[in-house]
Design a protein around this motif. Structure first.
Motif, PDB file in Angstrom:
ATOM      1  N   PRO A   1     -99.710 -19.730  61.162  1.00 28.06           N
ATOM      2  CA  PRO A   1     -99.584 -20.539  62.381  1.00 28.06           C
ATOM      3  C   PRO A   1    -100.675 -20.176  63.394  1.00 28.06           C
ATOM      4  O   PRO A   1    -101.216 -19.060  63.372  1.00 28.06           O
ATOM      5  N   PRO A   2    -100.991 -21.075  64.317  1.00 21.69           N
ATOM      6  CA  PRO A   2    -102.088 -20.836  65.263  1.00 21.69           C
ATOM      7  C   PRO A   2    -101.842 -19.676  66.225  1.00 21.69           C
ATOM      8  O   PRO A   2    -102.805 -19.130  66.779  1.00 21.69           O
ATOM      9  N   TRP A   3    -100.585 -19.292  66.443  1.00 19.73           N
ATOM     10  CA  TRP A   3    -100.304 -18.231  67.411  1.00 19.73           C
ATOM     11  C   TRP A   3    -100.554 -16.828  66.855  1.00 19.73           C
ATOM     12  O   TRP A   3    -100.593 -15.848  67.610  1.00 19.73           O
ATOM     13  N   VAL A   4    -100.698 -16.698  65.540  1.00 22.21           N
ATOM     14  CA  VAL A   4    -100.718 -15.386  64.899  1.00 22.21           C
ATOM     15  C   VAL A   4    -101.871 -14.524  65.387  1.00 22.21           C
ATOM     16  O   VAL A   4    -101.691 -13.338  65.708  1.00 22.21           O
ATOM     17  N   ARG A   5    -103.080 -15.076  65.463  1.00 21.06           N
ATOM     18  CA  ARG A   5    -104.247 -14.271  65.838  1.00 21.06           C
ATOM     19  C   ARG A   5    -104.121 -13.724  67.256  1.00 21.06           C
ATOM     20  O   ARG A   5    -104.446 -12.562  67.517  1.00 21.06           O
ATOM     21  N   ASP A   6    -103.648 -14.554  68.190  1.00 18.30           N
ATOM     22  CA  ASP A   6    -103.492 -14.091  69.575  1.00 18.30           C
ATOM     23  C   ASP A   6    -102.434 -12.999  69.661  1.00 18.30           C
ATOM     24  O   ASP A   6    -102.609 -12.000  70.382  1.00 18.30           O
ATOM     25  N   ALA A   7    -101.326 -13.170  68.949  1.00 16.99           N
ATOM     26  CA  ALA A   7    -100.257 -12.171  68.972  1.00 16.99           C
ATOM     27  C   ALA A   7    -100.745 -10.843  68.415  1.00 16.99           C
ATOM     28  O   ALA A   7    -100.474  -9.770  68.980  1.00 16.99           O
ATOM     29  N   PHE A   8    -101.502 -10.892  67.338  1.00 13.52           N
ATOM     30  CA  PHE A   8    -102.001  -9.651  66.741  1.00 13.52           C
ATOM     31  C   PHE A   8    -103.047  -8.993  67.629  1.00 13.52           C
ATOM     32  O   PHE A   8    -103.130  -7.763  67.698  1.00 13.52           O
TER      33      PHE A   8
ATOM     34  N   ARG B   1    -106.752  -4.412  60.799  1.00  9.63           N
ATOM     35  CA  ARG B   1    -107.052  -5.833  60.680  1.00  9.63           C
ATOM     36  C   ARG B   1    -105.853  -6.537  60.064  1.00  9.63           C
ATOM     37  O   ARG B   1    -104.988  -5.899  59.442  1.00  9.63           O
ATOM     38  N   LEU B   2    -105.792  -7.830  60.248  1.00  7.22           N
ATOM     39  CA  LEU B   2    -104.770  -8.674  59.648  1.00  7.22           C
ATOM     40  C   LEU B   2    -105.456  -9.646  58.709  1.00  7.22           C
ATOM     41  O   LEU B   2    -106.369 -10.381  59.115  1.00  7.22           O
TER      42      LEU B   2
ATOM     43  N   ARG C   1    -103.005  -8.996  70.879  1.00  8.69           N
ATOM     44  CA  ARG C   1    -102.285  -8.339  71.980  1.00  8.69           C
ATOM     45  C   ARG C   1    -101.602  -7.052  71.525  1.00  8.69           C
ATOM     46  O   ARG C   1    -101.536  -6.078  72.287  1.00  8.69           O
ATOM     47  N   ALA C   2    -101.081  -7.067  70.316  1.00  8.83           N
ATOM     48  CA  ALA C   2    -100.383  -5.900  69.792  1.00  8.83           C
ATOM     49  C   ALA C   2    -100.629  -5.852  68.288  1.00  8.83           C
ATOM     50  O   ALA C   2     -99.953  -6.552  67.529  1.00  8.83           O
ATOM     51  N   PRO C   3    -101.602  -5.060  67.842  1.00 11.15           N
ATOM     52  CA  PRO C   3    -101.992  -5.055  66.423  1.00 11.15           C
ATOM     53  C   PRO C   3    -101.010  -4.275  65.542  1.00 11.15           C
ATOM     54  O   PRO C   3    -101.378  -3.312  64.857  1.00 11.15           O
ATOM     55  N   PHE C   4     -99.772  -4.706  65.579  1.00  9.11           N
ATOM     56  CA  PHE C   4     -98.707  -4.064  64.805  1.00  9.11           C
ATOM     57  C   PHE C   4     -97.984  -5.111  63.963  1.00  9.11           C
ATOM     58  O   PHE C   4     -97.960  -6.296  64.306  1.00  9.11           O
ATOM     59  N   ALA C   5     -97.381  -4.649  62.887  1.00 10.66           N
ATOM     60  CA  ALA C   5     -96.533  -5.503  62.064  1.00 10.66           C
ATOM     61  C   ALA C   5     -95.384  -4.659  61.529  1.00 10.66           C
ATOM     62  O   ALA C   5     -95.493  -3.430  61.422  1.00 10.66           O
TER      63      ALA C   5
ATOM     64  N   ILE D   1     -95.390  -7.566  55.204  1.00 14.75           N
ATOM     65  CA  ILE D   1     -95.248  -7.312  56.639  1.00 14.75           C
ATOM     66  C   ILE D   1     -94.794  -8.579  57.356  1.00 14.75           C
ATOM     67  O   ILE D   1     -94.893  -9.692  56.835  1.00 14.75           O
ATOM     68  N   GLY D   2     -94.306  -8.393  58.568  1.00 13.90           N
ATOM     69  CA  GLY D   2     -93.969  -9.501  59.438  1.00 13.90           C
ATOM     70  C   GLY D   2     -94.692  -9.350  60.765  1.00 13.90           C
ATOM     71  O   GLY D   2     -94.743  -8.255  61.340  1.00 13.90           O
ATOM     72  N   VAL D   3     -95.277 -10.440  61.241  1.00 15.92           N
ATOM     73  CA  VAL D   3     -95.950 -10.470  62.543  1.00 15.92           C
ATOM     74  C   VAL D   3     -95.064 -11.244  63.505  1.00 15.92           C
ATOM     75  O   VAL D   3     -94.474 -12.261  63.133  1.00 15.92           O
TER      76      VAL D   3
END
Length: 232
Positions: A42-49, A34-35, A51-55, A69-71
């Motif tokens: 920012p609004p893009w963070v949830r969609d990016a995570f 989980r993140l 797609r690829a749940p990595f940081a 961490i960095g997303v």
């Protein structure tokens, strides 16, 4: 990171635990269950995570039980500094472990991957070091998410716990630039020293002081392998 969430702990509790949990080091890629949510993200963070749940582990002080961490998302501008709890780490991969991973199918024809393959097989100056890809190349190899483009740089981490001479740094930079020129891309190498991460180009330039990046922020050092470094 252009945007960073506030730490979920008191800053004074981080002073004795620079990386929070020493099982992971800067540039390691972590798969997270989980993140943590923060109102500043920012609004893009949830969609990016999703797609690829990595940081990626970044350099920042953290309290015990937390990791800086960095997303990342599709574009270079979309980077977000956040915090993970150690209990949420499902798996981790280091840059050097990614040397054993090949890109999929036609992705192998991208210049950054061609350059990496050539370096794995033929780079004489890297043979004595532990090293591996970071940045978009490392992210794609670790996650399978297509992060690399035809113009992507090849970012490398080179571990140098023992002294890297100026002559060796010059030779290494020259060899990497030759491979970069052949593929028409840029190879950006960072050398991990006891003082922190330092650009290979700075070490090769022979400057009296170089910029070292570590958990407390960037600092100028005269000798990255000295135990008595002081910053400006």
């Amino acid at each position: 990171m252009p945007v960073c969430a506030p730490p979920p702990f008191r800053l004074d509790t981080a002073s004795t635990a620079p990386l929070g949990d020493t099982r992971w080091q800067p540039h390691d890629l972590l798969r997270l269950r989980r993140l943590r949510h923060d109102d500043s993200e920012p609004p893009w963070v949830r969609d990016a995570f999703a797609r690829a749940p990595f940081a990626v582990v970044r350099r920042a002080q953290a309290a015990a039980g937390f990791i800086a961490i960095g997303v990342r998302s599709d574009t270079r501008e979309q980077r977000y500094g956040a915090w993970a709890e150690a209990d949420d780490v499902e798996a981790a991969v280091t840059p050097e472990q990614l040397l054993d991973v090949d890109p999929s199918g036609e992705r192998r024809a991208l210049p950054a991957f061609i350059a990496l393959t050539a370096l794995r097989s033929h780079a004489a100056t890297l043979a004595a070091f532990r090293w591996g890809p970071t940045g978009s190349v490392g992210f794609e190899l670790a996650t399978g998410f297509p992060a690399v483009t035809s113009s992507s740089d090849l970012d490398l981490l080179i571990r140098a716990p023992a002294r890297l001479t100026h002559e060796a740094a010059v030779a290494m930079l020259s060899e990497l630039q030759a491979y970069a020129g052949h593929e028409g891309i840029r190879i950006d190498a960072q050398v991990e020293t006891p003082a922190g991460g330092i650009a290979l180009a700075e070490l090769a330039a022979g400057k009296p002081r170089v910029m070292a990046r570590h958990s407390q922020g960037p600092v100028l050092v005269a000798d990255p392998w000295s135990t008595t470094n002081g910053g400006d």
